[in-house]
Design a protein around this motif. Structure first.
Motif, PDB file in Angstrom:
ATOM      1  N   SER A   1      42.940 127.324 -20.442  1.00  8.94           N
ATOM      2  CA  SER A   1      41.518 127.533 -20.179  1.00  8.94           C
ATOM      3  C   SER A   1      41.336 127.979 -18.737  1.00  8.94           C
ATOM      4  CB  SER A   1      40.712 126.250 -20.421  1.00  8.94           C
ATOM      5  OG  SER A   1      40.975 125.290 -19.402  1.00  8.94           O
ATOM      6  N   ASP A   2      40.183 128.611 -18.479  1.00  6.88           N
ATOM      7  CA  ASP A   2      39.891 129.018 -17.101  1.00  6.88           C
ATOM      8  C   ASP A   2      39.774 127.803 -16.198  1.00  6.88           C
ATOM      9  OD1 ASP A   2      39.872 131.667 -17.868  1.00  6.88           O
ATOM     10  OD2 ASP A   2      37.684 131.790 -18.052  1.00  6.88           O
ATOM     11  N   GLU A   3      39.242 126.697 -16.735  1.00  6.26           N
ATOM     12  CA  GLU A   3      39.107 125.478 -15.939  1.00  6.26           C
ATOM     13  C   GLU A   3      40.474 124.944 -15.530  1.00  6.26           C
ATOM     14  OE1 GLU A   3      35.536 126.319 -18.142  1.00  6.26           O
ATOM     15  OE2 GLU A   3      37.595 126.036 -18.857  1.00  6.26           O
ATOM     16  N   LYS A   4      41.419 124.940 -16.466  1.00  7.40           N
ATOM     17  CA  LYS A   4      42.761 124.465 -16.134  1.00  7.40           C
ATOM     18  C   LYS A   4      43.457 125.414 -15.157  1.00  7.40           C
ATOM     19  CE  LYS A   4      43.678 121.587 -20.180  1.00  7.40           C
ATOM     20  NZ  LYS A   4      44.593 121.305 -21.309  1.00  7.40           N
ATOM     21  N   CYS A   5      43.202 126.697 -15.309  1.00  6.26           N
ATOM     22  CA  CYS A   5      43.771 127.645 -14.341  1.00  6.26           C
ATOM     23  C   CYS A   5      43.218 127.402 -12.945  1.00  6.26           C
ATOM     24  CB  CYS A   5      43.480 129.075 -14.790  1.00  6.26           C
ATOM     25  SG  CYS A   5      44.480 129.636 -16.199  1.00  6.26           S
ATOM     26  N   ALA A   6      41.913 127.150 -12.861  1.00  8.23           N
ATOM     27  CA  ALA A   6      41.314 126.858 -11.557  1.00  8.23           C
ATOM     28  C   ALA A   6      41.881 125.575 -10.978  1.00  8.23           C
ATOM     29  CB  ALA A   6      39.792 126.755 -11.695  1.00  8.23           C
ATOM     30  N   HIS A   7      42.118 124.590 -11.836  1.00  4.51           N
ATOM     31  CA  HIS A   7      42.711 123.336 -11.375  1.00  4.51           C
ATOM     32  C   HIS A   7      44.106 123.587 -10.814  1.00  4.51           C
ATOM     33  CE1 HIS A   7      43.638 119.065 -11.228  1.00  4.51           C
ATOM     34  NE2 HIS A   7      44.757 119.316 -11.890  1.00  4.51           N
ATOM     35  N   ALA A   8      44.897 124.376 -11.504  1.00  4.47           N
ATOM     36  CA  ALA A   8      46.251 124.678 -11.031  1.00  4.47           C
ATOM     37  C   ALA A   8      46.213 125.407  -9.697  1.00  4.47           C
ATOM     38  CB  ALA A   8      46.995 125.509 -12.078  1.00  4.47           C
ATOM     39  N   LYS A   9      45.263 126.303  -9.530  1.00  5.77           N
ATOM     40  CA  LYS A   9      45.140 127.006  -8.244  1.00  5.77           C
ATOM     41  C   LYS A   9      44.759 126.043  -7.136  1.00  5.77           C
ATOM     42  CE  LYS A   9      44.715 131.882  -8.911  1.00  5.77           C
ATOM     43  NZ  LYS A   9      44.064 133.103  -8.384  1.00  5.77           N
TER      44      LYS A   9
ATOM     45  N   LEU B   1      45.827 123.179  -6.814  1.00  9.51           N
ATOM     46  CA  LEU B   1      47.053 122.480  -6.438  1.00  9.51           C
ATOM     47  C   LEU B   1      48.056 123.397  -5.742  1.00  9.51           C
ATOM     48  CD1 LEU B   1      47.615 120.335  -9.675  1.00  9.51           C
ATOM     49  CD2 LEU B   1      46.614 119.605  -7.500  1.00  9.51           C
ATOM     50  N   GLY B   2      47.723 124.686  -5.647  1.00  9.78           N
ATOM     51  CA  GLY B   2      48.564 125.597  -4.884  1.00  9.78           C
ATOM     52  C   GLY B   2      49.137 126.768  -5.637  1.00  9.78           C
ATOM     53  N   ALA B   3      48.898 126.879  -6.949  1.00  9.23           N
ATOM     54  CA  ALA B   3      49.449 128.003  -7.704  1.00  9.23           C
ATOM     55  C   ALA B   3      48.941 129.322  -7.136  1.00  9.23           C
ATOM     56  CB  ALA B   3      49.069 127.883  -9.180  1.00  9.23           C
ATOM     57  N   ASP B   4      49.833 130.305  -7.007  1.00  8.69           N
ATOM     58  CA  ASP B   4      49.457 131.618  -6.498  1.00  8.69           C
ATOM     59  C   ASP B   4      48.830 132.491  -7.577  1.00  8.69           C
ATOM     60  OD1 ASP B   4      50.744 131.539  -3.682  1.00  8.69           O
ATOM     61  OD2 ASP B   4      52.386 130.935  -4.999  1.00  8.69           O
ATOM     62  N   HIS B   5      49.291 132.352  -8.797  1.00  5.42           N
ATOM     63  CA  HIS B   5      48.778 133.102  -9.936  1.00  5.42           C
ATOM     64  C   HIS B   5      48.589 132.131 -11.092  1.00  5.42           C
ATOM     65  CE1 HIS B   5      49.888 137.050  -8.117  1.00  5.42           C
ATOM     66  NE2 HIS B   5      50.882 136.342  -7.591  1.00  5.42           N
ATOM     67  N   ALA B   6      47.424 132.194 -11.753  1.00  2.25           N
ATOM     68  CA  ALA B   6      47.136 131.326 -12.882  1.00  2.25           C
ATOM     69  C   ALA B   6      46.659 132.183 -14.047  1.00  2.25           C
ATOM     70  CB  ALA B   6      46.086 130.283 -12.515  1.00  2.25           C
ATOM     71  N   ILE B   7      47.359 132.115 -15.168  1.00  4.75           N
ATOM     72  CA  ILE B   7      47.113 132.994 -16.313  1.00  4.75           C
ATOM     73  C   ILE B   7      46.613 132.153 -17.484  1.00  4.75           C
ATOM     74  CG2 ILE B   7      48.151 134.683 -17.882  1.00  4.75           C
ATOM     75  CD1 ILE B   7      50.471 134.856 -15.717  1.00  4.75           C
TER      76      ILE B   7
ATOM     77  N   PHE C   1      50.768 115.447  -1.057  1.00  5.01           N
ATOM     78  CA  PHE C   1      50.670 115.714  -2.485  1.00  5.01           C
ATOM     79  C   PHE C   1      49.362 115.184  -3.054  1.00  5.01           C
ATOM     80  CE2 PHE C   1      55.513 115.581  -2.515  1.00  5.01           C
ATOM     81  CZ  PHE C   1      55.640 116.965  -2.607  1.00  5.01           C
ATOM     82  N   ASN C   2      48.771 115.996  -3.920  1.00  9.31           N
ATOM     83  CA  ASN C   2      47.665 115.551  -4.758  1.00  9.31           C
ATOM     84  C   ASN C   2      48.290 114.935  -6.004  1.00  9.31           C
ATOM     85  OD1 ASN C   2      45.694 115.473  -6.828  1.00  9.31           O
ATOM     86  ND2 ASN C   2      44.538 117.141  -5.912  1.00  9.31           N
ATOM     87  N   PHE C   3      48.011 113.669  -6.269  1.00  4.07           N
ATOM     88  CA  PHE C   3      48.677 113.002  -7.381  1.00  4.07           C
ATOM     89  C   PHE C   3      48.066 113.350  -8.732  1.00  4.07           C
ATOM     90  CE2 PHE C   3      49.630 110.441  -3.614  1.00  4.07           C
ATOM     91  CZ  PHE C   3      50.999 110.618  -3.615  1.00  4.07           C
ATOM     92  N   ASN C   4      47.041 114.203  -8.716  1.00  2.18           N
ATOM     93  CA  ASN C   4      46.660 114.946  -9.916  1.00  2.18           C
ATOM     94  C   ASN C   4      46.277 114.012 -11.062  1.00  2.18           C
ATOM     95  OD1 ASN C   4      46.271 117.316 -11.382  1.00  2.18           O
ATOM     96  ND2 ASN C   4      48.415 117.466 -12.017  1.00  2.18           N
ATOM     97  N   ILE C   5      45.423 113.034 -10.747  1.00  2.78           N
ATOM     98  CA  ILE C   5      44.996 112.071 -11.772  1.00  2.78           C
ATOM     99  C   ILE C   5      43.728 112.583 -12.446  1.00  2.78           C
ATOM    100  CG2 ILE C   5      44.204 109.715 -12.199  1.00  2.78           C
ATOM    101  CD1 ILE C   5      45.934 108.832  -9.835  1.00  2.78           C
ATOM    102  N   TYR C   6      43.823 112.831 -13.731  1.00  2.36           N
ATOM    103  CA  TYR C   6      42.684 113.314 -14.507  1.00  2.36           C
ATOM    104  C   TYR C   6      41.708 112.192 -14.799  1.00  2.36           C
ATOM    105  CZ  TYR C   6      40.064 115.184 -18.488  1.00  2.36           C
ATOM    106  OH  TYR C   6      39.074 115.579 -19.343  1.00  2.36           O
ATOM    107  N   GLN C   7      42.248 111.032 -15.187  1.00  2.42           N
ATOM    108  CA  GLN C   7      41.377 109.904 -15.515  1.00  2.42           C
ATOM    109  C   GLN C   7      42.151 108.605 -15.419  1.00  2.42           C
ATOM    110  OE1 GLN C   7      39.044 110.673 -18.974  1.00  2.42           O
ATOM    111  NE2 GLN C   7      37.950 108.743 -18.924  1.00  2.42           N
ATOM    112  N   SER C   8      41.495 107.555 -14.913  1.00  6.58           N
ATOM    113  CA  SER C   8      42.044 106.200 -14.902  1.00  6.58           C
ATOM    114  C   SER C   8      41.195 105.327 -15.818  1.00  6.58           C
ATOM    115  CB  SER C   8      42.043 105.615 -13.484  1.00  6.58           C
ATOM    116  OG  SER C   8      42.896 106.343 -12.639  1.00  6.58           O
TER     117      SER C   8
END
Length: 320
Positions: free
Chosen positions: A169-177, A179-185, A286-293
């Motif tokens: 999804s575009d939302e997940k791609c934005a999330h990956a970016k 975190l530092g991704a250079d390209h998100a597809i 590091f961002n520990f990338n927690i979606y939900q607790s």
């Protein structure tokens, strides 16, 4: 102690005896638990615990060491830690091999610690032990918004690599970016082969939990001497393979799991990860990338989140 039992695919708080320590183990009072797809598969009866491991769910946790086996260094007593577990983390107490413990940095919460071990050690092994990722190279990460994908993205960027991810999804791609991704597809709207070829990108390392039809597509965007590391087969067990393309590019293909590795392997993996990245953990890089607790009474909800592929990042349970 209380623990979360699984029977007929249902998760229920139950009671059992505390673990009895072996000489090399410590007893951890669990504060937070990382939730993984392996837990869902074990609940469904598709991924039983290896012989000798606890039949209780849970492959990672954070908590406090409250008891030591006879061979364990005394400095671990009362230490806040995070660690892989040989099962058993969905409990108030779990027995853990002392040589796999990692100290919880002052900058980290228990939830942070619970979100590290499984995904960071899996990603580290894929990128650096098997993938041999080097400064200036390019890595392609499928499921790039997952826990492993987020960990791999951040470690690869710390190494100085270019990171390309795919997500659904575009939302997940934005999330990956973020975190530092250079390209998100977004693989639902763009073909990653077309994207990479149009951007003159080839991958030196590919980390792939999808497999199936992705194998030939991966080969199409692989650089010479590319290392492909398969972590799962979400697209299915079988595929036709163009071996000529694999030979042409001298592609190496690795199939890797973590749960059924030996104790010696996991100790070595912990040591290598600590040596390379623990200072980054301490420094808050590091961002520990927690979606939900969620409270552990809501473990079924946590499993539903993973099974719906809803999460971008880790789901953590805290023990109340």
């Amino acid at each position: 102690m209380r623990y979360i039992s699984h029977q007929d695919q249902q998760l229920t708080l139950s009671e059992t005896a505390k673990p009895v320590l072996q000489a090399h183990q410590v007893l951890v009072k669990v504060a937070a638990i990382g939730v993984n797809r392996a837990d869902c598969m074990q609940r469904q009866g598709k991924y039983p615990a290896p012989d000798g491991d606890s039949p209780i769910l849970g492959l990672e946790c954070a908590g406090t060491v409250i008891e030591l086996g006879g061979d364990v260094e005394p400095h671990w007593l009362n230490k806040a830690i995070f660690t892989l577990c040989a099962g058993g983390a969905y409990s108030e107490y779990v027995a853990v091999d002392a040589l796999q413990l990692m100290p919880l940095a002052e900058t980290m919460t228990m939830a942070d610690g619970a979100a590290v071990s499984e995904v960071y050690l899996t990603a580290y092994s894929a990128l650096f032990q098997l993938g041999q990722l080097q400064v200036g190279q390019t890595v392609l990460l499928h499921a790039g918004a997952s826990g492993v994908g987020g960990a791999a993205t951040q470690m690869a960027k710390r190494m100085g690599a270019t990171v390309v991810i795919t997500a659904g999804s575009d939302e997940k791609c934005a999330h990956a970016k973020s975190l530092g991704a250079d390209h998100a597809i977004n693989y639902k709207t763009d073909d990653f082969v077309d994207y990479m070829q149009s951007h003159n990108l080839t991958a030196n390392v590919i980390v792939d939990p999808v497999s199936g039809r992705y194998l030939n597509k991966n080969a199409a965007v692989a650089a010479m001497d590319c290392q492909i590391i398969m972590l799962a087969f979400l697209d299915g067990r079988f595929a036709e393979v163009d071996f000529a393309r694999l030979l042409q590019k001298r592609i190496s293909f690795h199939a890797s799991t973590l749960r059924n590795r030996s104790q010696a392997f996991k100790r070595q993996l912990r040591d290598e990860f600590m040596a390379m990245f623990y200072e980054d953990l301490q420094a808050g890089h590091f961002n520990f990338n927690i979606y939900q607790s969620l409270p552990w009474q809501q473990a079924s909800t946590a499993h539903d989140i993973l099974e719906r592929n809803e999460n971008a990042g880790k789901v953590v349970l805290f023990v109340e």
